[in-house]
Each structure stands twice: as C-alpha cells, then as structure tokens.
Design an enzyme around this catalytic site. Structure first.
Site, PDB file in Angstrom:
ATOM      1  N   GLU A 254      -5.614  -5.597  -2.208  1.00 54.22           N
ATOM      2  CA  GLU A 254      -6.157  -4.617  -1.260  1.00 54.22           C
ATOM      3  C   GLU A 254      -7.507  -5.107  -0.795  1.00 54.22           C
ATOM      4  O   GLU A 254      -8.393  -5.351  -1.618  1.00 54.22           O
ATOM      5  CB  GLU A 254      -6.291  -3.248  -1.931  1.00 54.22           C
ATOM      6  N   CYS A 288     -14.462   0.224   1.957  1.00 52.94           N
ATOM      7  CA  CYS A 288     -13.470  -0.578   2.679  1.00 52.94           C
ATOM      8  C   CYS A 288     -12.953   0.189   3.883  1.00 52.94           C
ATOM      9  O   CYS A 288     -12.453  -0.404   4.832  1.00 52.94           O
ATOM     10  CB  CYS A 288     -12.327  -0.946   1.747  1.00 52.94           C
TER      11      CYS A 288
END
Ligand code: NAD
Length: 511
Positions: A254, A288
């Site tokens: 990720e 993020c």
C-alpha cells in the site's frame, strides 16, 4: 513503558529483549523541538535471520490454536490500547509530530483494527459452495500462509502496524515486524504490549532499524510467505518486483497518493471549503490520503478560492501537544527539504502562489520549539497541463494546487484521474448524477462524496489502484494476503461422479 526513554532499546526476538549483532544505534527525535526522545539498537541481517527462524519455529503450534484462542491475546491488547489511549496518543504526537487529537486517533484506530480482527475470530470462516454433484460437499476454506513480514511507515506508527498484524495473527500466521526508523518508540511500546499479554515466544518479533539493513533481508528471505508493506511507492514497487520473482511468495503493498477533490458548480461551498482544508492540512499533509489537488469548477472558483485561501492563511500551526493547534510540524527534516523543493518546482512550472507559509514567521513558532521541523500551508493556482510534475507527484506535505476547470463532470474526472496514483479522492456536489459519475469513474480505491478524502474506517477495505497499490488492501481485506484458500470437496457416496459430465468409468482392453 516509561514516559521518556532512558536506555538504549532493543529488539524483541523469540520472547527475549536482545541488543542484536549490530554495533550501530539510532535516535528517535521529536519533530516539534528536535530533541532526542531515545536511542535504539539498529538491527542487521543476522538479527532478521534469528527473528524469522523464531517465527518459523513458532508457526506450527500457533496455527493449531483455534481462531478464538489466538484472538484472546489480541483482546488483551485491545483493552490496553483503550486504557492507555491518552498516554500513547501523546507519545505518537511527540514522536511523529501530529497534533494531539490525531495522536490519540492513531491509537483509537489501532484499537478498532484489533477489535475487528479479534471479533472476526467468532464469525463464520470460508464459504459453503454448491457442487454439480448432489453427493459432494464443497467448501472454500482458509489456511494461514506462515511467517509474515510487516514493514510500516512513520505517519500512523500505531494504527498501521495493527492493520498488518492483527488479522495476520488471528488467522494463525506468525510475524516479524520492522517499524519505521523514524518512530521506534511506538514500536517499542507495541512490542511491550505483546510481551505483557504473554504471546507465545516467536509468534511476534520486532527488529528495529533501517530499510537497507533490516527491510531488505526481511523481504529477500525465502522463509517469508507474505510481505505486508505500507510506505512510499518507490520502496513498495521495488519490494513487489523482488517478491514477484519468487513463486509462492506474495507482496501486498500500500503506497502513496496524489489525491484530488472535485468541487463542481453544484457544490455547497461550506462543505467544499471545510472538506478541502481537512484533506489538505490534517497531519500537516502527511497522510497517504491527503489532498494536494483541488479541481474547482469555474462558476464557483473565485468564491471557493477566496474562502479556502483565507483559512489556509490562518490555520493554527504550532505545538502539536497544544489542543488549539491544527497542524504540527513536518515529521522529518527530509520532509521539510522535499516540501521546499516541490514548492519551488510549482513556481518554476508557472504557479501563482496564493499562500506561502513555507517559512513560518518567528512569532508563529512556539517558545522552546525554535529547532522544530516547521512548515505552514503552501497554496497555489495553476492551469491544468498534463505535463506538470507538481500535479502528478506526491509531496507529502501541506502543498496544494488549485486547478480551475470549465465543462462537465466528465472533464473534472478526466483531470482528477490524470496522475499515476489512485488512492483516495472526493467530490463535492449536490447533484446525485455528478456524484454517481464520480463514484463509477474516479480511479481510486477510496472515494467520498461531500466529505474530506481522509478518515477511513477499519471495517472497510483500505487500498488504492494504479501506482498506489497492488490489489491487496489493508484493514479488513488484508485477509486475502495472509491466508491461502483451499477449495475442499468431500464425496459422501461410494460412487465417484465427476462434474461437467466427465466420465468416471474406467474401461479396460477387454471391454
Ligand atoms: P518509506 O517507503 O520510506 O518507508 C516505509 C517502510 O519501509 C519503513 O519501515 C522503511 O524503513 C522501510 N524501507 C525503506 N527502504 C526499504 C527497503 N529497501 N526494503 C525494505 N524496507 C524498506 O515510507 P515512509 O516515508 O515511512 O512513509 C511515507 C509514505 O508512506 C508516503 O508515500 C505515504 O503516502 C505512504 N503511506 C501509504 C499508506 C497506504 O495505506 N497507502 C499509508 C500510510 C503511508
């Protein structure tokens, strides 16, 4: 765990605290004042080897426990996270600089993930599946994969490790974890929790240190079944490439984002400005899912710009332990440097700067914090051009572009999707057709309407597409990366019958 670290802290391998074979140590630093929080032993390859060996040996016994028995250890951790949320939240804030409500939210998110994984132990597992043949019972069953390597970033130093480890452990895997070298204090506390709850030796192992010395050998070791990685695209894609060449091994990565928010001509501008400020500046732009692109329709552009800029000029940057602070410092000096470089890149690419708080005024810096890694919002407007690097590359800071568009929702989504990343995004609109178009065409793994593009919850999948992820999301769906599926079929008859009309008759030469 003491409030302030007093000694050189160790690795936790096979149920023991060990200094390891390396001679180097490294420091954890408070980004708000640059003071040292503690010193840690830096791991080396032989420490990783020992941790993997311990995890490998512990696997057989651990996998024989029931899901429910394994989850009991996690429930104890859940209660500790809940009882110590304020204390641990403060440590998160001291070590990575996010303001105190975010420090505590990091711990609460970890508790939620542990609660979800431990609670899931009592839920049905696998599927009962119909067979073409009446006398056959078919099932999809899951098995643990083995030793899981967990490599985590600094921006959610408590929540993300539990995204990786909670489901992995309940499903019967053992773990070797490398926290970010920026947040080893949080790593120390989590390891102490596993020790406190009496997890069997070798089931959980912590090796502190750097990507090159600890991360690399962990990824390369053939005894690792799955690498769970959350961090930058550069490192994540290199890991995925390495692991992709090893049959049977899996990497679930990720990574970053260049997330956008579309504000259409039908937006409620109160919702738009609120959502955009939250998405751009929470965690000082170091999520993020933070938004670095605001794509705004020409009919509402001027009003949106005026209101957004006024707030960006004034959001409270300061001591992250102070409850009135909205934005703490950037976490590392590298981040400060990268932020400055990208601000300059935007200027060089033709941006008109609207807010420049890159270098905060002395008066804004709290007393005693002069050496902190300070940065305020940097906001600019720029005409859309597919060649602009400042609209495509992740900065990971409070660096925000306003992009005006004219046209329909299709045009807005085209601009929105024009980045190699695909993690998170949002649309602000009162028109359900525009919202549904965005839902169906935005190239992201996490999509929101009339909300900030931050703030995921653990019971949803969490992951991106394109350069942001490789299809094995974190949070609840991490189960796909830490288990193997078996298609299991049992014949209840003495006769063998085959599907698809395949003959089961064995004929001989005499027939
Ligand atoms: P990073 O990639 O620098 O480091 C992440 C981890 O990888 C750290 O533990 C680091 O020590 C380790 N590492 C570094 N080099 C390695 C190597 N060669 N081999 C193995 N491990 C190595 O990322 P960071 O700076 O800690 O975190 C910020 C990044 O993380 C941002 O890009 C952000 O978008 C991303 N992030 C993504 C998510 C998500 O779920 N998509 C969540 C949080 C952060």
């Amino acid at each position: 765990m003491s409030e302030q670290i007093q000694e050189t802290y160790k690795h936790y391998i096979d149920g023991e605290w060990v200094e390891g074979d390396g001679s180097e140590t490294f420091e954890s630093v408070n980004p708000a004042n640059d003071e040292t929080l503690g010193e840690f032993h830096a791991g080396v390859e032989s420490d990783v080897d020992r941790a993997i060996e311990a995890a490998d040996e512990a696997f057989d016994e651990w996998r024989e426990l029931s899901h429910i028995d394994r989850a009991e250890y996690l429930w104890d951790i859940y209660h500790e996270l809940r009882e110590r949320t304020d204390e641990l939240g403060e440590i998160v804030t001291k070590e990575c600089g996010k303001e105190i409500s975010e420090g505590k939210a990091d711990v609460v998110e970890a508790a939620h993930m542990v609660e979800w994984a431990a609670g899931d132990a009592r839920h049905p597992k696998g599927d009962v599946v119909p067979s073409e043949i009446g006398s056959k019972d078919s099932y999809m069953r899951r098995k643990p994969r083995g030793v899981i390597a967990c490599i985590t970033p600094w921006n959610f130093p408590v929540a993300i490790p539990f995204w990786h480890m909670a489901v992995a452990l309940v499903e019967g895997n053992t773990v070797v974890w490398k926290p970010s070298s920026v947040t080893p204090w949080c790593g120390q506390i989590i390891a102490e929790m596993f020790e406190d709850v009496g997890i069997p030796d070798g089931v959980f192992n912590l090796v502190q240190g750097f990507g090159s010395e600890v991360g690399n050998p962990l990824v390369d070791d053939e005894r690792i079944a799955t690498v769970l990685f959350t961090g930058s695209s550069e490192v994540g894609h290199a890991i995925a490439d390495t692991v992709g060449g090893e049959p049977g091994k899996l990497a679930a990565c990720e990574m970053g984002g260049k997330n956008g928010i579309i504000v259409t001509e039908d937006a409620d501008l109160d919702v738009a400005v609120h959502s955009a400020i939250m998405s751009s500046f929470k965690t000082t732009g170091q999520r993020c899912v933070s938004s670095e692109r605001l794509i705004v329709h020409t009919d509402v552009y001027d009003e949106f710009k005026e209101r957004y800029v006024e707030l960006a000029e004034n959001v409270a940057v300061g001591d992250p332990l102070d409850e009135d602070t909205f934005m703490g410092p950037l976490t590392t000096t590298d981040q400060v440097e990268k932020f400055g470089q990208f601000n300059q890149l935007a200027r060089d690419e033709g941006a008109t700067v609207l807010v420049d708080r890159e270098d905060l005024d002395d008066a804004e810096i709290p007393d005693g914090h002069e050496d902190g890694h300070w940065a305020g919002p940097f906001v600019y407007e720029i005409g859309y051009d597919p060649e602009l690097r400042c609209l495509k590359e992740e900065v990971f800071g409070p660096h925000v572009a306003l992009v005006e568009y004219d046209g329909d929702i299709e045009r807005a989504v085209e601009i929105h999707n024009d980045t190699p990343y695909g993690l998170s995004g949002a649309i602000i609109s009162e028109d359900y057709r525009q919202i549904n178009y965005y839902r169906d065409h935005a190239e992201v793994g996490l999509a929101y309407a009339n909300l900030p593009c931050i703030g995921a919850e653990v019971q949803l999948p969490f992951g991106g597409v394109k350069k942001s992820g490789n299809g094995y999301p974190s949070a609840r769906e991490v189960i796909e990366a830490v288990t193997e599926r078996t298609a299991w079929t049992l014949n209840n008859s003495k006769d063998i019958q085959m599907a698809q009309g395949l003959s089961a008759e064995i004929t001989t030469q005499d027939d």
